[in-house]
Enzyme design. Structure first.
Site, short mmCIF file in Angstrom:
data_model
loop_
_atom_site.label_atom_id
_atom_site.label_comp_id
_atom_site.label_asym_id
_atom_site.label_seq_id
_atom_site.Cartn_x
_atom_site.Cartn_y
_atom_site.Cartn_z
N LYS A 173 0.86 -1.18 0.00
CA LYS A 173 0.00 0.00 0.00
C LYS A 173 0.90 1.24 0.00
O LYS A 173 1.52 1.58 1.00
CB LYS A 173 -0.90 0.00 1.24
CG LYS A 173 -1.88 1.16 1.25
CD LYS A 173 -1.56 2.05 2.42
CE LYS A 173 -2.15 3.40 2.48
NZ LYS A 173 -1.93 4.36 1.44
N GLU A 246 10.04 2.28 10.57
CA GLU A 246 11.04 3.32 10.27
C GLU A 246 10.29 4.64 10.34
O GLU A 246 9.55 4.99 9.42
CB GLU A 246 11.62 3.14 8.86
CG GLU A 246 12.34 1.84 8.64
CD GLU A 246 13.68 1.77 9.33
OE1 GLU A 246 14.23 2.84 9.68
OE2 GLU A 246 14.17 0.66 9.54
N CYS A 280 13.42 11.88 6.09
CA CYS A 280 13.46 11.47 7.49
C CYS A 280 14.83 11.79 8.08
O CYS A 280 14.97 11.97 9.27
CB CYS A 280 13.15 9.99 7.62
SG CYS A 280 14.16 9.00 6.54
#
Ligand code: NAP
Ligand code: MG
Length: 488
Positions: A173, A246, A280
């Site tokens: 997804k 993560e 990130c």
């Protein structure tokens, strides 16, 4: 405008929901396609297809699986430019970075293809005679893979290639802000020869597709990359299964008074404003030694003022748009919060008036470590300078957050460098380089609330997607009992 489908059991089809949604080009605000708004029934079908396909796929010898991955690498290389342009159009990053996004997928395919001829277990001794002991890697089963939009090719590749080489099947997804990248990527893998049903792709909202994947009893493992809030809901709702998370970061760069300031300047610009701060591993805190602080601020402001905002497809653009309108609003809220908290705005601090989701590269100074702009992940082009007196204070500041993904120190003193390496709480420490720059053959991930201890990529990426099976072979011809005393 084209309406794209979802992939279930080797067939591209419409969602059971009958609904669709659009993905926008963030530089122009124009839609680039319509996508299926998947739901729980699509997830159910996808999981059943993956379950069936798994039984065959797990038995394909790993080197043969590796050959398919190698073909995928070749096809990705052939399509690198068109995929990169799509990345820029769908999520906004500048074209050279978009090429890097695709290159990461090529690298990961090649690395994991090679793992097909390793997948090492280990052998060891036994406490009993005529008994052999070893470990082997075996697949986990059906995986649920849920990804964000900021690396729309690389992050899916980080999950899909290790997942496949270990013999798992999956339901994928992708983020609703970058579904077309995911579809093109999966179509390339189909061409490479991944068998029907092994890969299933369901687009649609997190609540309607991601959540049912996460809760599904037949899914044995989840690999999720995204925000901390969603990560926390994943861990709460997944039930008993393997989960790899993560999550976010609030990464810092320490600039010591002995540093090469021109080098540090390049690192801060790249870490802070590369991908418009939407990594990130973005550097959103610059922890600067007081002695060189004023000088470094002047250097930074003059460089930031030269950064050119624009469409990432243009050669003249340094900084692309944010992903969507909400991201512009969120970024601006943090500018307001920073000012209210008493930090000093040195430049930027505004959305631009042009079409597209643009926000000026923004720099704060006189930030204290506890301010919200120094604690919370903004995921936009806002960097804050935190002045410090010495290395101890710099490291304490670096560690004064709940995240622990990436970090960096600029220094020419080896003692400073190793003291930082030893004491910084983070999954990644860079010396004399920015907070960005992972390579696929090394593990990637963070400590504290950046994750739950798993690592992606490198050899540890194999551990995320495989079970360790222990095998004992007793060839003594009698019942031997471990730990039970027997008289000789
Ligand atoms: P996000 O909002 O958490 O979304 C990530 C994915 O989760 C999307 O596919 C999203 O679907 C889905 N999702 C949303 N709600 C869900 C639910 N209840 N159950 C299951 N899935 C759900 O994150 P994002 O905005 O896409 O990405 C930015 C975040 O990712 C930042 O925090 C960044 O630090 C983090 N990130 C971390 C790493 C790392 O390796 N540590 C790398 C890159 C990014 P929809 O798109 O449909 O909402
Ligand atoms: Mg988009």
């Amino acid at each position: 405008m084209k309406t794209h489908k979802i992939l279930i059991d080797g067939k591209w089809r419409s969602s059971c929901s009958g609904k669709t949604f659009e993905s926008l080009n963030p530089a122009t605000e124009k839609p680039i396609g319509r996508f299926q708004s998947g739901n729980v029934d699509d997830v159910e079908k996808a999981v059943q297809a993956a379950k069936k396909a798994y039984e065959k796929w797990r038995k394909v010898p790993a080197p043969k699986r590796g050959l398919i991955l190698l073909r995928a690498a070749q096809l990705l290389r052939k399509n690198k430019e068109s995929l990169a342009r799509l990345v820029t159009q769908e999520m906004g990053k500048v074209l050279p970075e978009a090429r890097g996004d695709v290159q990461e997928a090529i690298d990961m395919a090649e690395y994991m293809a090679g793992e097909g001829r390793r997948l090492f277990g280990h052998t060891t001794t036994s406490e009993l005679p005529e008994k052999f002991s070893m470990t082997i890697k075996s697949p986990v089963g059906v995986y649920g893979l849920i990804t964000p939009w900021n690396f729309p090719i690389a992050i899916p590749a980080w999950k899909i290639f290790p997942c496949l080489i270990c013999g798992n099947s999956f339901v994928f997804k992708p983020a609703s802000d970058a579904p077309l990248c995911a579809i093109r990527f999966i179509q390339i893998l189909e061409k490479a020869g991944i068998p029907r049903g092994v890969m299933n792709l369901v687009t649609g909202p997190g609540s309607d597709v991601g959540a049912p994947i996460n809760k599904h009893e037949d899914i044995r493992g989840i690999s999720f990359t995204g925000s901390r809030d969603v990560g926390e809901s994943i861990i709460k709702d997944s039930g008993v299964k393997r989960v790899g998370l993560e999550l976010g970061g609030k990464n810092g760069i320490i600039v010591m008074d002995d540093a090469d300031l021109r080098l540090a300047l390049d690192g801060v610009i790249w870490g802070g404003y590369g991908t418009t701060g939407q990594r990130c591993t973005a550097a959103s805190r610059v922890i600067v030694h007081e002695k060189i602080r004023k000088k470094f601020e002047r250097m930074l402001v003059s460089r930031i003022r030269k950064l050119r905002l624009g469409n990432g497809l243009m050669k003249t653009t340094d900084v692309g748009p944010l992903i969507n309108r909400d991201a512009v609003d969120k970024t601006h809220q943090y500018t307001v919060i920073g000012k209210d908290e008493g930090a000093k705005l040195l430049c930027g601090g505004r959305a631009t008036k042009r079409k597209g989701f643009f926000y000026e590269p923004t720099l704060f100074t006189d930030t204290s470590p506890k301010m919200r702009i120094a604690q919370e992940e903004i995921f936009g082009p806002i960097v804050c300078i935190i002045p410090v007196r010495n290395l101890d204070q710099a490291i304490d500041t670096m560690n004064s957050i709940t995240y622990g993904l990436s970090s960096s120190i600029y220094t020419n003193d080896i003692k400073n460098a190793f003291t930082a390496i030893e004491n910084i709480e983070a999954g990644l420490v860079y010396v004399n380089s920015s907070t960005i720059g992972s390579e696929v053959h090394l593990p990637f991930g963070g400590v504290k609330k950046t994750g739950n201890g798993t690592r992606e990529a490198g050899i540890e990426g194999i551990n995320e997607f495989s079970e360790t099976k222990v095998v004992y072979v007793d060839y003594s011809g009698k019942l031997q009992k471990a730990q039970i005393d027997v008289e000789d």
